[in-house]
Design a protein around this motif. Sequence first.
Motif, PDB file in Angstrom:
ATOM      1  N   LYS A   1       0.848  -1.183   0.000  1.00  0.00           N
ATOM      2  CA  LYS A   1       0.000   0.000   0.000  1.00  0.00           C
ATOM      3  C   LYS A   1       0.884   1.233   0.000  1.00  0.00           C
ATOM      4  O   LYS A   1       2.033   1.191   0.457  1.00  0.00           O
ATOM      5  CB  LYS A   1      -0.925   0.010   1.217  1.00  0.00           C
ATOM      6  N   GLN A   2       0.350   2.330  -0.536  1.00  0.00           N
ATOM      7  CA  GLN A   2       1.142   3.553  -0.634  1.00  0.00           C
ATOM      8  C   GLN A   2       0.214   4.752  -0.645  1.00  0.00           C
ATOM      9  O   GLN A   2      -0.884   4.708  -1.212  1.00  0.00           O
ATOM     10  CB  GLN A   2       1.983   3.524  -1.919  1.00  0.00           C
ATOM     11  N   LEU A   3       0.654   5.817   0.002  1.00  0.00           N
ATOM     12  CA  LEU A   3      -0.078   7.080   0.023  1.00  0.00           C
ATOM     13  C   LEU A   3       0.813   8.144  -0.594  1.00  0.00           C
ATOM     14  O   LEU A   3       1.935   8.366  -0.128  1.00  0.00           O
ATOM     15  CB  LEU A   3      -0.448   7.465   1.458  1.00  0.00           C
ATOM     16  N   GLU A   4       0.322   8.783  -1.664  1.00  0.00           N
ATOM     17  CA  GLU A   4       1.095   9.815  -2.351  1.00  0.00           C
ATOM     18  C   GLU A   4       0.328  11.124  -2.361  1.00  0.00           C
ATOM     19  O   GLU A   4      -0.871  11.157  -2.635  1.00  0.00           O
ATOM     20  CB  GLU A   4       1.408   9.390  -3.791  1.00  0.00           C
ATOM     21  N   ILE A   5       1.028  12.210  -2.049  1.00  0.00           N
ATOM     22  CA  ILE A   5       0.438  13.546  -2.040  1.00  0.00           C
ATOM     23  C   ILE A   5       1.013  14.337  -3.214  1.00  0.00           C
ATOM     24  O   ILE A   5       2.238  14.475  -3.341  1.00  0.00           O
ATOM     25  CB  ILE A   5       0.738  14.260  -0.707  1.00  0.00           C
ATOM     26  N   ILE A   6       0.119  14.829  -4.070  1.00  0.00           N
ATOM     27  CA  ILE A   6       0.546  15.554  -5.270  1.00  0.00           C
ATOM     28  C   ILE A   6       0.805  17.017  -4.912  1.00  0.00           C
ATOM     29  O   ILE A   6      -0.115  17.727  -4.487  1.00  0.00           O
ATOM     30  CB  ILE A   6      -0.522  15.481  -6.377  1.00  0.00           C
ATOM     31  N   PRO A   7       2.032  17.490  -5.073  1.00  0.00           N
ATOM     32  CA  PRO A   7       2.357  18.876  -4.707  1.00  0.00           C
ATOM     33  C   PRO A   7       1.533  19.893  -5.491  1.00  0.00           C
ATOM     34  O   PRO A   7       1.236  19.706  -6.673  1.00  0.00           O
ATOM     35  CB  PRO A   7       3.845  18.996  -5.058  1.00  0.00           C
ATOM     36  N   ARG A   8       1.143  20.954  -4.792  1.00  0.00           N
ATOM     37  CA  ARG A   8       0.484  22.125  -5.373  1.00  0.00           C
ATOM     38  C   ARG A   8      -0.888  21.828  -5.972  1.00  0.00           C
ATOM     39  O   ARG A   8      -1.465  22.667  -6.653  1.00  0.00           O
ATOM     40  CB  ARG A   8       1.372  22.772  -6.436  1.00  0.00           C
ATOM     41  N   ALA A   9      -1.410  20.645  -5.727  1.00  0.00           N
ATOM     42  CA  ALA A   9      -2.694  20.268  -6.328  1.00  0.00           C
ATOM     43  C   ALA A   9      -3.852  20.564  -5.388  1.00  0.00           C
ATOM     44  O   ALA A   9      -3.714  20.498  -4.167  1.00  0.00           O
ATOM     45  CB  ALA A   9      -2.685  18.780  -6.678  1.00  0.00           C
ATOM     46  N   SER A  10      -4.998  20.880  -5.978  1.00  0.00           N
ATOM     47  CA  SER A  10      -6.245  20.982  -5.231  1.00  0.00           C
ATOM     48  C   SER A  10      -7.068  19.742  -5.526  1.00  0.00           C
ATOM     49  O   SER A  10      -6.677  18.883  -6.319  1.00  0.00           O
ATOM     50  CB  SER A  10      -7.009  22.250  -5.614  1.00  0.00           C
ATOM     51  N   GLN A  11      -8.243  19.648  -4.928  1.00  0.00           N
ATOM     52  CA  GLN A  11      -9.022  18.412  -4.942  1.00  0.00           C
ATOM     53  C   GLN A  11      -9.311  17.880  -6.345  1.00  0.00           C
ATOM     54  O   GLN A  11      -9.266  16.673  -6.589  1.00  0.00           O
ATOM     55  CB  GLN A  11     -10.342  18.638  -4.201  1.00  0.00           C
ATOM     56  N   LYS A  12      -9.581  18.757  -7.299  1.00  0.00           N
ATOM     57  CA  LYS A  12      -9.958  18.316  -8.638  1.00  0.00           C
ATOM     58  C   LYS A  12      -8.766  18.191  -9.587  1.00  0.00           C
ATOM     59  O   LYS A  12      -8.942  17.885 -10.768  1.00  0.00           O
ATOM     60  CB  LYS A  12     -11.001  19.263  -9.235  1.00  0.00           C
TER      61      LYS A  12
ATOM     62  N   GLU B   1       9.132  -9.007 -10.050  1.00  0.00           N
ATOM     63  CA  GLU B   1      10.432  -9.456  -9.563  1.00  0.00           C
ATOM     64  C   GLU B   1      10.804  -8.774  -8.257  1.00  0.00           C
ATOM     65  O   GLU B   1      11.519  -9.328  -7.435  1.00  0.00           O
ATOM     66  CB  GLU B   1      11.507  -9.176 -10.618  1.00  0.00           C
ATOM     67  N   ARG B   2      10.336  -7.550  -8.063  1.00  0.00           N
ATOM     68  CA  ARG B   2      10.674  -6.800  -6.848  1.00  0.00           C
ATOM     69  C   ARG B   2       9.588  -5.762  -6.612  1.00  0.00           C
ATOM     70  O   ARG B   2       8.712  -5.569  -7.444  1.00  0.00           O
ATOM     71  CB  ARG B   2      12.032  -6.110  -6.987  1.00  0.00           C
ATOM     72  N   GLU B   3       9.641  -5.124  -5.466  1.00  0.00           N
ATOM     73  CA  GLU B   3       8.638  -4.120  -5.144  1.00  0.00           C
ATOM     74  C   GLU B   3       8.770  -2.890  -6.046  1.00  0.00           C
ATOM     75  O   GLU B   3       9.868  -2.484  -6.405  1.00  0.00           O
ATOM     76  CB  GLU B   3       8.766  -3.695  -3.674  1.00  0.00           C
ATOM     77  N   LEU B   4       7.633  -2.343  -6.413  1.00  0.00           N
ATOM     78  CA  LEU B   4       7.610  -1.129  -7.221  1.00  0.00           C
ATOM     79  C   LEU B   4       7.996   0.068  -6.371  1.00  0.00           C
ATOM     80  O   LEU B   4       7.613   0.171  -5.214  1.00  0.00           O
ATOM     81  CB  LEU B   4       6.203  -0.921  -7.781  1.00  0.00           C
ATOM     82  N   SER B   5       8.764   0.976  -6.959  1.00  0.00           N
ATOM     83  CA  SER B   5       9.153   2.197  -6.252  1.00  0.00           C
ATOM     84  C   SER B   5       8.765   3.397  -7.108  1.00  0.00           C
ATOM     85  O   SER B   5       9.439   3.732  -8.084  1.00  0.00           O
ATOM     86  CB  SER B   5      10.663   2.209  -5.980  1.00  0.00           C
ATOM     87  N   ILE B   6       7.656   4.030  -6.765  1.00  0.00           N
ATOM     88  CA  ILE B   6       7.215   5.246  -7.459  1.00  0.00           C
ATOM     89  C   ILE B   6       6.795   6.271  -6.420  1.00  0.00           C
ATOM     90  O   ILE B   6       6.317   5.930  -5.341  1.00  0.00           O
ATOM     91  CB  ILE B   6       6.037   4.988  -8.422  1.00  0.00           C
ATOM     92  N   HIS B   7       7.000   7.537  -6.750  1.00  0.00           N
ATOM     93  CA  HIS B   7       6.604   8.614  -5.854  1.00  0.00           C
ATOM     94  C   HIS B   7       6.181   9.813  -6.684  1.00  0.00           C
ATOM     95  O   HIS B   7       6.581   9.974  -7.842  1.00  0.00           O
ATOM     96  CB  HIS B   7       7.759   9.000  -4.920  1.00  0.00           C
ATOM     97  N   ALA B   8       5.356  10.651  -6.090  1.00  0.00           N
ATOM     98  CA  ALA B   8       4.954  11.888  -6.758  1.00  0.00           C
ATOM     99  C   ALA B   8       6.169  12.771  -6.973  1.00  0.00           C
ATOM    100  O   ALA B   8       7.027  12.891  -6.101  1.00  0.00           O
ATOM    101  CB  ALA B   8       3.906  12.625  -5.919  1.00  0.00           C
ATOM    102  N   MET B   9       6.243  13.365  -8.149  1.00  0.00           N
ATOM    103  CA  MET B   9       7.358  14.251  -8.440  1.00  0.00           C
ATOM    104  C   MET B   9       7.223  15.531  -7.628  1.00  0.00           C
ATOM    105  O   MET B   9       6.104  15.996  -7.373  1.00  0.00           O
ATOM    106  CB  MET B   9       7.406  14.565  -9.934  1.00  0.00           C
ATOM    107  N   PRO B  10       8.350  16.134  -7.196  1.00  0.00           N
ATOM    108  CA  PRO B  10       8.278  17.353  -6.374  1.00  0.00           C
ATOM    109  C   PRO B  10       7.661  18.525  -7.111  1.00  0.00           C
ATOM    110  O   PRO B  10       7.198  19.466  -6.505  1.00  0.00           O
ATOM    111  CB  PRO B  10       9.744  17.619  -6.008  1.00  0.00           C
ATOM    112  N   TRP B  11       7.671  18.481  -8.431  1.00  0.00           N
ATOM    113  CA  TRP B  11       6.945  19.487  -9.215  1.00  0.00           C
ATOM    114  C   TRP B  11       6.158  18.708 -10.268  1.00  0.00           C
ATOM    115  O   TRP B  11       6.572  17.656 -10.708  1.00  0.00           O
ATOM    116  CB  TRP B  11       7.903  20.470  -9.890  1.00  0.00           C
TER     117      TRP B  11
END
Length: 250
Positions: free
Chosen positions: A195-206, A233-243
């Motif tokens: 499970k993963q929680l990602e927060i998108i920078p500078r974004a509003s709800q829509k 083969e291994r765990e996925l590693s993705i994250h929201a970009m800082p911009w």
Amino acid sequence: MSNYLLDNNILSNVEEQVISIEIDSVTLQAELVIPENSQGIILFARNNGVGRYSTRDRYLSHVLRQTGNLGTVLVDLLTPQEEAIDLRSKYCNSNVQFLAKRLIDVTDWLLNKPNTSHLKVGYLGDRTGGGAALLAAAKRPMSIGAIVSYSGETCLTSDVLNYVQAPTLLIVAENDLPLITMNQDAFQHIRACTKQLEIIPRASQKFQEPGTLDEVARLASCWFSYYLASFQERELSIHAMPWCQSLFSN
């Protein structure tokens, strides 16, 4: 809406059709698109009867097909008659149990059709649809391969979230503080191993800010492509970009 520059001619041998799904005493309309050699199919969870006509969902489905080679199902979870009543009552579009039941019914339909029964099913939902996707996945733990909820209203009980087993990605906007808190609480109760929680920078709800919906699409495509594949083969590693600058923009 988006900076993605997607070539409509990239995909060939695509099966595309408008279908009628018979469920109990109602008939739901849906758009089914399956690229050749797809390993998964994404069912969109939208809390109204116009899922096929949502500009945002059509964009996201296009990205998933082109970048993830995934099948997509845009379904009107309400009939036209239910939608007309719901415009006044707001009963169905805020009823997580009702929407989850419709998702489960459509999922069962997909798993029993020859051209889709071999595909792993993923759920993509926003707002109440995000909560409905989690609830449906909890009730069909062996049928759902992955879940992505963005700006999802995930205020479900811990007893429900404890049964979510599919790899789950929760996406929220940085400027949507109430939903950040709600999703953080849900994240703690989800028992899925991945499970993963990602927060998108500078974004509003829509996710109307430039590049922010692109980032939702990128994260969702990576998540589904990986966890609906035959093996990992291994765990996925993705994250929201800082911009939020689209990888597909000029």
